[in-house]
Write a protein that holds these residues in place. Structure first.
Motif, short mmCIF file in Angstrom:
data_model
loop_
_atom_site.label_atom_id
_atom_site.label_comp_id
_atom_site.label_asym_id
_atom_site.label_seq_id
_atom_site.Cartn_x
_atom_site.Cartn_y
_atom_site.Cartn_z
N ASP B 61 0.74 -1.24 -0.04
CA ASP B 61 0.02 0.18 0.13
C ASP B 61 0.85 1.25 0.01
OD1 ASP B 61 -2.35 1.41 0.01
OD2 ASP B 61 -2.84 1.36 1.91
N LEU B 62 2.07 1.45 -0.52
CA LEU B 62 2.73 2.56 -1.11
C LEU B 62 2.25 3.46 -1.83
CD1 LEU B 62 6.30 0.86 -1.13
CD2 LEU B 62 5.30 1.83 0.61
N PHE B 63 1.13 2.98 -2.58
CA PHE B 63 0.45 3.63 -3.49
C PHE B 63 -0.62 3.21 -4.12
CE2 PHE B 63 4.44 2.07 -5.66
CZ PHE B 63 3.59 1.08 -6.69
N ARG B 64 -1.75 4.06 -4.47
CA ARG B 64 -2.85 3.59 -4.87
C ARG B 64 -3.39 3.85 -6.44
NH1 ARG B 64 -6.42 3.96 0.62
NH2 ARG B 64 -5.21 2.61 1.85
N TYR B 65 -4.09 3.08 -7.11
CA TYR B 65 -4.36 3.65 -8.37
C TYR B 65 -5.84 3.94 -8.55
CZ TYR B 65 -0.11 1.24 -9.87
OH TYR B 65 1.32 0.91 -9.93
N ASP B 66 -6.13 5.01 -9.31
CA ASP B 66 -7.53 4.99 -9.67
C ASP B 66 -8.07 3.92 -10.41
OD1 ASP B 66 -9.80 6.11 -10.46
OD2 ASP B 66 -9.04 8.01 -11.54
N GLU B 67 -8.85 3.10 -9.94
CA GLU B 67 -9.16 1.93 -10.61
C GLU B 67 -9.93 2.48 -12.25
OE1 GLU B 67 -8.29 -1.33 -9.92
OE2 GLU B 67 -7.27 -0.49 -8.21
N ALA B 68 -10.43 3.49 -11.99
CA ALA B 68 -11.47 3.83 -13.10
C ALA B 68 -10.24 4.30 -14.43
CB ALA B 68 -12.34 4.74 -12.99
N ALA B 69 -9.13 4.78 -14.28
CA ALA B 69 -8.19 5.01 -15.13
C ALA B 69 -7.27 4.03 -15.60
CB ALA B 69 -7.42 6.26 -14.50
N LEU B 70 -7.50 2.78 -15.24
CA LEU B 70 -6.66 1.54 -15.43
C LEU B 70 -7.51 0.78 -16.64
CD1 LEU B 70 -5.33 0.25 -11.82
CD2 LEU B 70 -4.26 1.81 -13.83
N LEU B 71 -6.70 0.28 -17.36
CA LEU B 71 -7.30 -0.78 -18.53
C LEU B 71 -7.92 -1.92 -17.81
CD1 LEU B 71 -4.41 -0.59 -21.14
CD2 LEU B 71 -6.50 0.53 -21.38
N ALA B 78 0.59 -5.81 -10.53
CA ALA B 78 0.73 -4.69 -11.36
C ALA B 78 0.11 -4.44 -12.47
CB ALA B 78 2.35 -4.70 -11.87
N PRO B 79 -0.62 -3.08 -12.58
CA PRO B 79 -1.27 -3.03 -13.66
C PRO B 79 -0.64 -3.00 -14.90
CG PRO B 79 -1.43 -1.14 -12.19
CD PRO B 79 -0.30 -1.96 -11.72
N VAL B 80 -0.87 -3.52 -16.13
CA VAL B 80 -0.01 -3.80 -17.19
C VAL B 80 0.50 -2.17 -17.61
CG1 VAL B 80 -1.01 -5.72 -18.40
CG2 VAL B 80 -2.22 -3.46 -18.65
N GLU B 81 -0.26 -1.28 -17.27
CA GLU B 81 0.31 0.01 -17.89
C GLU B 81 1.69 0.33 -17.03
OE1 GLU B 81 -2.62 -0.70 -16.62
OE2 GLU B 81 -4.23 0.80 -17.38
N ASP B 82 2.11 -0.11 -15.89
CA ASP B 82 3.14 -0.02 -15.26
C ASP B 82 4.46 -0.52 -15.98
OD1 ASP B 82 2.00 1.63 -13.16
OD2 ASP B 82 2.32 0.49 -11.74
N LEU B 83 4.30 -1.39 -17.05
CA LEU B 83 5.28 -2.28 -17.73
C LEU B 83 5.82 -1.28 -18.70
CD1 LEU B 83 3.99 -5.88 -18.41
CD2 LEU B 83 5.68 -5.03 -16.70
N ALA B 84 5.24 0.01 -18.97
CA ALA B 84 5.66 0.91 -19.81
C ALA B 84 7.10 1.57 -19.11
CB ALA B 84 4.80 1.99 -19.92
N TRP B 85 7.16 1.63 -17.59
CA TRP B 85 8.27 2.17 -17.09
C TRP B 85 9.48 1.28 -17.48
CZ3 TRP B 85 9.29 5.76 -12.72
CH2 TRP B 85 7.93 6.60 -12.39
N PRO B 86 9.51 0.02 -17.22
CA PRO B 86 10.75 -0.82 -17.54
C PRO B 86 10.95 -0.64 -18.98
CG PRO B 86 9.10 -2.39 -16.88
CD PRO B 86 8.62 -0.94 -16.55
N LEU B 87 9.95 -0.85 -19.98
CA LEU B 87 10.05 -0.89 -21.36
C LEU B 87 10.87 0.46 -21.81
CD1 LEU B 87 6.81 -2.42 -22.82
CD2 LEU B 87 9.22 -3.56 -22.68
N ALA B 88 10.30 1.53 -21.32
CA ALA B 88 10.84 2.87 -21.80
C ALA B 88 12.38 3.10 -21.20
CB ALA B 88 10.17 4.14 -21.23
#
Lengths: 137, 110
Positions: B61-71, B78-88
């Motif tokens: 619980d270090l951070f929370r996502y706005d569930e409505a903004a996630l795919l 981990a939300p798939v969107e977070d994989l953008a970090w390691p890819l970038a």
């Protein structure tokens, strides 16, 4: 425990630094350290910018973990996040150094064969003495 | 703008830098395939680390996502969107190092 996340980040960073030094992957790579620091710092700054944009857009925000230190640089932006982006950039540089070593891209003792087979001295994950120790850093 | 859109935008920009670096490797006396392999290995390692540690950080619980903004899809926690970090990061950093390290630099210090 309050501050545990920050401690974990620092401990992980120290561990990665040991790997880095042992195998000369990033800060201890034979290339100029200033260049490594410049690329890493630029990346960390851009990651932080990405973070701030995402936070301001409301995509994510603070959790309620007791492991957070409780120092907030901006709403939803804990002090730890700055340490995290630096750590993330550093891990990337170290991983890239390791990948480079695996594919045989490290500076080699024998050159002139840049297009040759990847079977020369620099092409393997080194054992203790596979890379020259006398390289200045 | 969505979180996924932001991530895709950053990854595309980093991929452009990577493509440029790969295409110009011969000018610096190295094979493009070598940098491609470095990019792929780095991305694989970072994505694996991200799935493991992002999941732990979310569980803590270090951070929370706005569930409505996630795919929606998640890898571990981990939300798939977070994989953008390691890819970038895996696309951009090795490419920037390659772009700023020519053969002469390498030889001078090897």
């Amino acid at each position: 425990m309050r501050g545990a996340y920050l401690l974990c980040l620092l401990a992980a960073g120290a561990g990665v630094a040991l790997l880095d030094r042992r195998w000369r992957l990033a800060l201890w790579h034979p290339r100029s350290r200033a260049r490594t620091v410049a690329v890493g710092s630029a990346a960390a700054a851009l990651l932080l910018l990405w973070d701030v944009v995402a936070i301001r857009a409301g995509f994510y925000g603070r959790g309620d973990s007791p492991a957070l230190l409780g120092v907030w640089l901006a709403p939803h932006l804990p002090l730890e996040e700055v340490v995290f982006v630096v750590f993330f950039a550093y891990v990337t540089l170290v991983a890239a150094g390791g990948a480079e070593r695996l594919v045989g891209g490290a500076p080699r003792r024998s050159r002139r064969d840049d297009d040759g087979p990847l079977t020369d001295a620099g092409a393997h994950v080194p054992s203790d003495d596979a890379r020259p120790r006398e390289v200045a850093s | 703008m969505t979180y996924a859109g932001l991530g895709v935008g950053v990854v595309v920009a980093c991929a452009a830098v990577a493509a440029w670096a790969v295409a110009t490797e011969p000018r610096r006396g190295r094979r493009p395939a070598r940098l491609l392999a470095v990019l792929g290995l780095t991305a694989a390692a970072l994505c694996l680390l991200t799935v493991v540690f992002d999941s732990l950080m979310i569980a803590a619980d270090l951070f929370r996502y706005d569930e409505a903004a996630l795919l929606g899809p998640r890898v571990g926690r981990a939300p798939v969107e977070d994989l953008a970090w390691p890819l970038a990061a895996a696309l951009a950093l090795p490419s920037l190092l390659a772009l700023t390290t020519d053969r002469r630099t390498t030889e001078a210090r090897a």
